[in-house]
Design an enzyme around this catalytic site. Structure first.
Site, PDB file in Angstrom:
ATOM      1  N   TRP A 201       0.825  -1.213   0.000  1.00  0.00           N
ATOM      2  CA  TRP A 201       0.000   0.000   0.000  1.00  0.00           C
ATOM      3  C   TRP A 201       0.854   1.255   0.000  1.00  0.00           C
ATOM      4  CZ3 TRP A 201      -1.827  -4.061   3.347  1.00  0.00           C
ATOM      5  CH2 TRP A 201      -3.049  -4.608   2.952  1.00  0.00           C
TER       6      TRP A 201
ATOM      7  N   ARG B 166      -2.209   5.222  -4.842  1.00  0.00           N
ATOM      8  CA  ARG B 166      -1.053   4.383  -4.530  1.00  0.00           C
ATOM      9  C   ARG B 166       0.135   4.755  -5.386  1.00  0.00           C
ATOM     10  NH1 ARG B 166      -3.748  -1.533  -3.407  1.00  0.00           N
ATOM     11  NH2 ARG B 166      -5.304  -0.608  -2.020  1.00  0.00           N
TER      12      ARG B 166
ATOM     13  N   HIS C 139      -6.625   3.129   0.671  1.00  0.00           N
ATOM     14  CA  HIS C 139      -7.841   2.320   0.568  1.00  0.00           C
ATOM     15  C   HIS C 139      -8.987   2.969   1.350  1.00  0.00           C
ATOM     16  CE1 HIS C 139      -5.887  -0.222   4.045  1.00  0.00           C
ATOM     17  NE2 HIS C 139      -5.860   1.055   4.279  1.00  0.00           N
TER      18      HIS C 139
ATOM     19  N   VAL D 267      -7.929  -7.937   9.052  1.00  0.00           N
ATOM     20  CA  VAL D 267      -9.004  -8.930   9.140  1.00  0.00           C
ATOM     21  C   VAL D 267      -8.416 -10.276   9.531  1.00  0.00           C
ATOM     22  CG1 VAL D 267     -10.691  -7.888   7.556  1.00  0.00           C
ATOM     23  CG2 VAL D 267      -8.839  -9.266   6.634  1.00  0.00           C
TER      24      VAL D 267
ATOM     25  N   GLN E  62     -12.390   2.977  -4.745  1.00  0.00           N
ATOM     26  CA  GLN E  62     -12.698   1.749  -4.000  1.00  0.00           C
ATOM     27  C   GLN E  62     -14.091   1.859  -3.393  1.00  0.00           C
ATOM     28  OE1 GLN E  62      -9.965   0.450  -0.982  1.00  0.00           O
ATOM     29  NE2 GLN E  62      -8.748  -0.685  -2.483  1.00  0.00           N
TER      30      GLN E  62
ATOM     31  N   ALA F 235     -15.536  -6.909   6.826  1.00  0.00           N
ATOM     32  CA  ALA F 235     -15.211  -5.776   5.963  1.00  0.00           C
ATOM     33  C   ALA F 235     -14.943  -6.365   4.597  1.00  0.00           C
ATOM     34  CB  ALA F 235     -13.988  -5.038   6.470  1.00  0.00           C
TER      35      ALA F 235
HETATM   36  N1  PHE Z   1      -8.341  -2.490   1.817  1.00  0.00           N
HETATM   37  C1  PHE Z   1      -7.968  -3.679   1.089  1.00  0.00           C
HETATM   38  C2  PHE Z   1      -7.157  -3.282  -0.148  1.00  0.00           C
HETATM   39  O1  PHE Z   1      -7.198  -2.156  -0.535  1.00  0.00           O
HETATM   40  C3  PHE Z   1      -9.172  -4.493   0.686  1.00  0.00           C
HETATM   41  C4  PHE Z   1      -9.932  -5.018   1.873  1.00  0.00           C
HETATM   42  C5  PHE Z   1     -11.049  -4.371   2.368  1.00  0.00           C
HETATM   43  C6  PHE Z   1      -9.479  -6.171   2.497  1.00  0.00           C
HETATM   44  C7  PHE Z   1     -11.714  -4.874   3.468  1.00  0.00           C
HETATM   45  C8  PHE Z   1     -10.150  -6.683   3.587  1.00  0.00           C
HETATM   46  C9  PHE Z   1     -11.269  -6.033   4.091  1.00  0.00           C
HETATM   47  O2  PHE Z   1      -6.451  -4.067  -0.730  1.00  0.00           O
END
Ligand code: PHE
Length: 349
Positions: free
Chosen positions: A157, A206, A180, A263, A220, A317
């Site tokens: 990221w 990014r 994100h 997560v 997103q 999520a």
């Molecule tokens: N934020 C993560 C990404 O940008 C995607 C994601 C969202 C993963 C929610 C898990 C839960 O790659």
């Protein structure tokens, strides 16, 4: 080595000049400059060369690399000009008449149209929209999501940081362009009491090499669902509900283990490949599935940081890239077209 370089140069100049579409060029670009591409592989052999040889080969390598890059971008412009000219010729007479009859009427950008559709889909299930800023703190974008400084996951990221000297806020946290929509999670959890059903939509950024599938600035969409007894089954249901509504009734979803620090467990979510319907093709790499979403059960540490007791509540999520979905739905080959502001393209929607 020199021979090899010259052969690659010649072969690719020929390939580039005989390519007919932007997609051909993207494929050539990846063959040359992608991971494990020709350039990558050659430069790995440099370590075996004697110093004097390396001098000669190195500068030849750089020259050829630059030449190939330039040839590709010149060809790209040439193809674009030809495609648009063709479109113009065909539609000119017609458009001219229409323009004369009435002034050109605008419409929403295809991605906006598509995003409105997604929001409606989740509205139906009781999700409401939440907002989070595009410029945010390192804390909200990373740390509170279980990604401390120096954590290797930050590489995935990497983003653009705001220069401290232009930062007027007296915060110890670095400001950055969010990578994100997951930066909404902590806000959603802190500001609401379960049951929570919320969604966030918006622009993310990014530090990315731009190509037909990657942009440094992109959209997103993310949902957060917290209640008693929320489980991976909800994740499976919501993914399939979404894919079927957007891509067609015959599309299924499957969850694969994947690591995201915020997560646990985390999953990558695949949809049946829309091109081959699962039998395997070039686009899905013969797998029959395309990875379209990232998700998982919200990590207990994140719930706790949001003031929610992980022993009492659980949550999921789930995030997708609307542009990637729109590309599949509308058959758009190059992501860059979406931000080109090119009316010949935009007016097709
Ligand atoms: N934020 C993560 C990404 O940008 C995607 C994601 C969202 C993963 C929610 C898990 C839960 O790659």
């Amino acid at each position: 080595m020199e021979e090899k370089l010259k052969k690659i140069q010649q072969d690719y100049i020929n390939k580039i000049s005989s390519s007919k579409s932007l997609k051909d060029l993207d494929i050539i670009f990846i063959e040359l400059f992608g991971k494990n591409g020709e350039v990558d592989q050659l430069s790995r052999q440099f370590k075996d060369l004697a110093k004097e040889d390396l001098k000669i080969v190195g500068s030849l390598f750089n020259l050829i690399k630059q030449e190939l890059e330039k040839t590709i971008s010149t060809k790209r412009e040439e193809i674009k000009a030809r495609v648009y000219k063709g479109l113009e010729d065909e539609t000119f007479t017609f458009q001219h008449q229409v323009l004369e009859a009435k002034k050109r009427k605008g419409h929403l950008h295809p991605v906006t149209q598509f995003e409105n559709e997604i929001v409606k889909l989740f509205n139906k299930l009781g999700f409401v929209q939440a907002d989070a800023p595009q410029i945010d703190t390192d804390f909200n974008n990373f740390e509170v999501l279980n990604i401390p400084a120096e954590h290797p996951a930050r590489d995935m990221w990497d983003t653009f940081y705001i220069d401290k000297s232009s930062n007027t806020q007296t915060t110890n946290h670095k400001l950055l362009l969010r990578t994100h929509t997951s930066n909404s999670q902590i806000r959603i959890l802190k500001n609401n009491k379960p049951p929570i059903r919320m969604m966030t939509l918006g622009r993310c950024f990014r530090y990315e090499n731009v190509d037909a599938r990657h942009e440094h600035t992109f959209e997103q969409f993310e949902i957060v669902y917290v209640d008693k007894g929320v489980s991976m089954a909800n994740l499976q249901f919501l993914s399939e509900y979404f894919f079927k509504s957007i891509l067609g009734k015959d599309i299924k979803a499957r969850l694969r283990p994947k690591y995201y620090p915020f997560v646990e467990p985390g999953v990558g979510i695949d949809a049946t490949c829309v091109f081959c319907k699962g039998s395997g093709c070039k686009i899905c790499g013969n797998i029959g599935w395309l990875e379209l979403a990232g998700a998982g059960m919200i990590h207990p540490k994140v719930l706790e940081a949001g003031g929610i007791n992980p022993k009492e509540y659980s949550g999921i999520a789930w995030g997708v890239g609307p542009e990637r979905m729109a590309m599949l739905k509308y058959g758009i080959e190059d992501l860059r077209l979406l931000k080109s502001g090119d009316l010949n393209f935009l007016e097709k929607f």
